[in-house]
Design a protein around this motif. Structure first.
Motif, short mmCIF file in Angstrom:
data_model
loop_
_atom_site.label_atom_id
_atom_site.label_comp_id
_atom_site.label_asym_id
_atom_site.label_seq_id
_atom_site.Cartn_x
_atom_site.Cartn_y
_atom_site.Cartn_z
N TYR A 131 -7.99 3.63 9.92
CA TYR A 131 -7.02 2.71 10.52
C TYR A 131 -7.40 1.29 10.10
N ILE A 132 -6.40 0.52 9.74
CA ILE A 132 -6.64 -0.86 9.32
C ILE A 132 -5.85 -1.81 10.22
N PRO A 133 -6.38 -3.01 10.49
CA PRO A 133 -5.62 -3.98 11.29
C PRO A 133 -4.48 -4.54 10.46
N VAL A 134 -3.32 -4.71 11.09
CA VAL A 134 -2.17 -5.29 10.40
C VAL A 134 -1.52 -6.34 11.29
N LYS A 135 -0.84 -7.28 10.66
CA LYS A 135 -0.04 -8.27 11.36
C LYS A 135 1.32 -8.35 10.69
N LEU A 136 2.17 -9.23 11.13
CA LEU A 136 3.53 -9.29 10.59
C LEU A 136 3.56 -9.54 9.09
N SER A 137 2.58 -10.24 8.56
CA SER A 137 2.56 -10.56 7.13
C SER A 137 1.98 -9.44 6.27
N SER A 138 1.47 -8.39 6.88
CA SER A 138 0.74 -7.36 6.13
C SER A 138 1.68 -6.47 5.30
N ILE A 139 1.32 -6.29 4.02
CA ILE A 139 1.98 -5.34 3.14
C ILE A 139 0.87 -4.51 2.49
N PRO A 140 0.41 -3.45 3.15
CA PRO A 140 -0.71 -2.67 2.61
C PRO A 140 -0.38 -2.07 1.24
N LEU A 141 -1.14 -2.47 0.23
CA LEU A 141 -0.92 -2.03 -1.14
C LEU A 141 -2.27 -1.90 -1.83
N TYR A 142 -2.48 -0.77 -2.51
CA TYR A 142 -3.79 -0.47 -3.09
C TYR A 142 -3.65 -0.01 -4.53
N ILE A 143 -4.64 -0.41 -5.35
CA ILE A 143 -4.66 -0.05 -6.76
C ILE A 143 -5.68 1.07 -6.96
N ARG A 144 -5.26 2.11 -7.66
CA ARG A 144 -6.16 3.23 -7.92
C ARG A 144 -7.27 2.80 -8.89
N ALA A 145 -8.52 3.13 -8.57
CA ALA A 145 -9.64 2.81 -9.45
C ALA A 145 -9.43 3.52 -10.79
N GLY A 146 -9.76 2.81 -11.86
CA GLY A 146 -9.60 3.38 -13.20
C GLY A 146 -8.29 3.02 -13.85
N THR A 147 -7.55 2.08 -13.24
CA THR A 147 -6.26 1.69 -13.80
C THR A 147 -6.21 0.18 -14.04
N ILE A 148 -5.21 -0.22 -14.81
CA ILE A 148 -4.97 -1.63 -15.11
C ILE A 148 -3.53 -1.96 -14.74
N ILE A 149 -3.35 -2.96 -13.90
CA ILE A 149 -2.02 -3.37 -13.45
C ILE A 149 -1.62 -4.65 -14.19
N VAL A 150 -0.42 -4.65 -14.74
CA VAL A 150 0.11 -5.81 -15.46
C VAL A 150 1.13 -6.52 -14.57
N THR A 151 0.89 -7.80 -14.32
CA THR A 151 1.78 -8.59 -13.45
C THR A 151 2.09 -9.94 -14.10
N LYS A 152 3.04 -10.65 -13.50
CA LYS A 152 3.29 -12.05 -13.82
C LYS A 152 3.25 -12.80 -12.50
N ASN A 153 2.36 -13.78 -12.40
CA ASN A 153 2.06 -14.37 -11.10
C ASN A 153 2.58 -15.78 -10.88
N ARG A 154 3.29 -16.35 -11.84
CA ARG A 154 3.88 -17.67 -11.62
C ARG A 154 5.14 -17.52 -10.80
N LEU A 155 5.29 -18.40 -9.83
CA LEU A 155 6.44 -18.35 -8.94
C LEU A 155 7.65 -18.98 -9.62
N ARG A 156 8.73 -18.19 -9.75
CA ARG A 156 9.95 -18.65 -10.41
C ARG A 156 11.16 -18.32 -9.54
N ARG A 157 12.30 -18.89 -9.90
CA ARG A 157 13.54 -18.64 -9.17
C ARG A 157 14.24 -17.36 -9.62
#
Length: 202
Positions: A131-157
């Protein structure tokens, strides 16, 4: 409505709409605090667009599921057969959406024998149920070990404005100290990929 946004941004298809005879559902009608949290959820969606785009490409080749029940990836674990609240997005991300009103302690099941990494904090978490503590802002998301996630992190419209933004690679090593991932990139607007005008890196 907030929890719906937080869950929906991690599903393959995302759309928020209403009928002319129903209540308005735009984020700003719920107040500034809720609107900010909805916006945070949508920012997460935009960050993950390169990962999602790659998953759609893979599905177009082999009909693999983009949104997968846990047992799809771990069929040997029969305890997962009744888990209907968590899912694996693509082959690397596990979403455990908070769905109950007022929930402050959330059941999380991380399957398999390898560790997982909290997407937001990069903290390593061992597999199992907890069990994990959560609040209104929580979006539980986990990355599997042994993988590489590709993202773009600049905030755009919009995603169009992200076209030339740099990619970010999040590398999560498994117990053998290795990781692999992939990224599919095309012009995002034409059918030129059918002429092999794209990049697929693995």
């Amino acid at each position: 409505m907030l929890r719906w946004y937080q869950s929906a941004v991690l599903q393959p298809f995302l759309r928020s709409h209403a009928h002319i005879d129903t209540r308005r559902r735009e984020p700003w009608v719920f107040g500034d605090d809720t609107m900010k949290l909805m916006r945070d959820a949508l920012v997460l969606r935009y960050q993950l667009l390169p990962y999602l785009y790659t998953q759609f490409y893979k599905a177009s080749l082999d009909n693999s599921l983009i949104m997968r029940p846990l047992w799809y990836e771990y069929p040997e674990d029969t305890s997962l057969y009744t888990n209907q609240e968590e899912f694996i997005l693509g082959d690397s991300l596990l979403s455990s959406p908070v769905l109950r009103k007022g929930e402050t302690s959330h059941k999380l099941t991380l399957p398999g024998k390898e560790a997982w990494y909290n997407y937001h904090t990069h903290v390593k978490v061992q597999p199992g149920a907890t069990y994990i503590p959560v609040k209104l802002s929580s979006i539980p998301l986990y990355i599997r070990a042994g993988t590489i996630i590709v993202t773009k992190n600049r905030l755009r419209r919009s995603s169009q404005l992200m076209k030339n933004d740099p990619y970010t690679l999040t590398i999560t090593l498994n117990s053998e100290g290795s990781a692999e991932g992939e990224a599919y990139i095309d012009d995002e607007k034409s059918f030129d990929y059918k002429k092999n005008v794209y990049s697929y890196q693995k």
